[in-house]
Design a protein around this motif. Sequence first.
Motif, short mmCIF file in Angstrom:
data_model
loop_
_atom_site.label_atom_id
_atom_site.label_comp_id
_atom_site.label_asym_id
_atom_site.label_seq_id
_atom_site.Cartn_x
_atom_site.Cartn_y
_atom_site.Cartn_z
N UNK A 48 0.85 -1.19 0.00
CA UNK A 48 0.00 0.00 0.00
C UNK A 48 0.88 1.25 0.00
N UNK A 49 0.67 2.12 -0.97
CA UNK A 49 1.45 3.35 -1.07
C UNK A 49 0.50 4.51 -1.34
N UNK A 50 0.99 5.71 -1.05
CA UNK A 50 0.25 6.94 -1.31
C UNK A 50 0.95 7.68 -2.44
N UNK A 51 0.17 8.06 -3.43
CA UNK A 51 0.72 8.78 -4.57
C UNK A 51 0.80 10.26 -4.25
N UNK A 52 1.96 10.87 -4.55
CA UNK A 52 2.20 12.27 -4.22
C UNK A 52 2.53 13.07 -5.48
N UNK A 53 2.36 14.38 -5.35
CA UNK A 53 2.91 15.33 -6.30
C UNK A 53 3.92 16.20 -5.55
N UNK A 302 -4.48 7.01 -2.51
CA UNK A 302 -3.85 5.83 -1.93
C UNK A 302 -4.10 4.62 -2.82
N UNK A 303 -3.03 3.85 -3.07
CA UNK A 303 -3.12 2.61 -3.84
C UNK A 303 -2.91 1.44 -2.89
N UNK A 304 -3.90 0.58 -2.79
CA UNK A 304 -3.81 -0.55 -1.86
C UNK A 304 -2.91 -1.67 -2.36
N UNK A 305 -2.77 -1.82 -3.68
CA UNK A 305 -1.98 -2.92 -4.24
C UNK A 305 -1.04 -2.38 -5.31
N UNK A 306 -0.18 -1.47 -4.94
CA UNK A 306 0.77 -0.89 -5.89
C UNK A 306 1.93 -1.85 -6.12
N UNK A 307 2.48 -1.86 -7.33
CA UNK A 307 3.61 -2.70 -7.70
C UNK A 307 4.87 -1.85 -7.71
#
Length: 404
Positions: A48-53, A302-307
Amino acid sequence: MQVPIRKKPISVLVILLLSGLLPACEKGNQYVAPPPPPVTIAQPLEREVIDYLDFTGTTQAIASVDIRARVPGFLQTIHFKAGDDVKKGDLLFVIEPNIYQAAVDKAVADLAGQKAQLERAEVEYQRNQRLYKENATSERELVNSKATRDSAKSSVSMAEAALENARINLGYTTIRAPLSGRIGRNLVDVGNLVGAGEFTLLATIKQYDPIYAYFTLNERQLLRIMKSARKKTPNRYDPEDVVLGMALSNETNYPHQGHLDFVDLGVDQATGTILMRGEFPNPEPTSILPGLFVRLRLPIEKHNHALLVTERALGADQLGNYLLVVNKENVVEYRSVQQGTLVDGMRVIDEGLKADDWVVVDGIQRTRPGAKVNPTKAGRDVQANGGKPSGEEAPPPAPAPPKP
């Protein structure tokens, strides 16, 4: 006497050598292909990751006020030291108040005189009214007394205004801080004439807590932010709902937390960007000063299943970013990908990769797309170690392989 040279043994040796080479020439050379190069492959990490700018901005004081002399006079006293923290209402400067106090006293006396004139005119008017009712005076006398009374009222009002103006000017001789903040150096010393012909600048106060950070973003980024904000609060977009992180140039991560405070009225057509502002608490005035370059991070979604893959596995060419993936036949495939956020030294892959793909993480320099390899499968944790098993040092970056 010359000794004869023995040529017969040499001739026999040449014949023997030639006879040994002839069978070898008859067999011919055969090419033997080298074995497939060994590589290490691993599947991408899934977490799980959070996408940022990320942006770069500049800090600015939330308020800045120039302290100016609003009445002419000689500067009498200064009640602060350069760089002091001042509170709203603190005494800063005093311009000689004597002449303005005298003007107030004169205005008070003038007002008293005008009020006395008004009382006399009012009595005269009332007397003429009674006499007119008894036919003891003319209408002209009544009208004149009324005009005199009204003129006296106007004079009283003018005297009251003059007194108020004199008191205001007297108040301007005592200059106090209009807000809490840090004051700069005094620009005029005691004894100088100020306010004569212009509003002389005496000092400047800036408020640092909280502090602003200005930055710009393009239209695509703006729409992405607004779309993410509406997902959290449907049918409503409030800039204060957008959380911002900020870091100074010598800080790691983003220790300062604030919120989006202002969005400009529209996108600038000349630059294709829009101005935005973040507001951050700044309880220690010396921690964040105006005019600093800062790094800003804005969470999008937020992406729960990021690669994620190690950055060492990523290559770049004219087509963009790519990965080398080994298929079931142990043949290397060129896979064009779209990369995302950097998380702990690993790169999120937004498009072009599946969770069950085997990515070349070590030995990239020994292979190319379309070639067969001898893969060694490693655990997913090898991604976090730069493509090497735990305890081994990762090799230097490999040059990009040719395009397929």
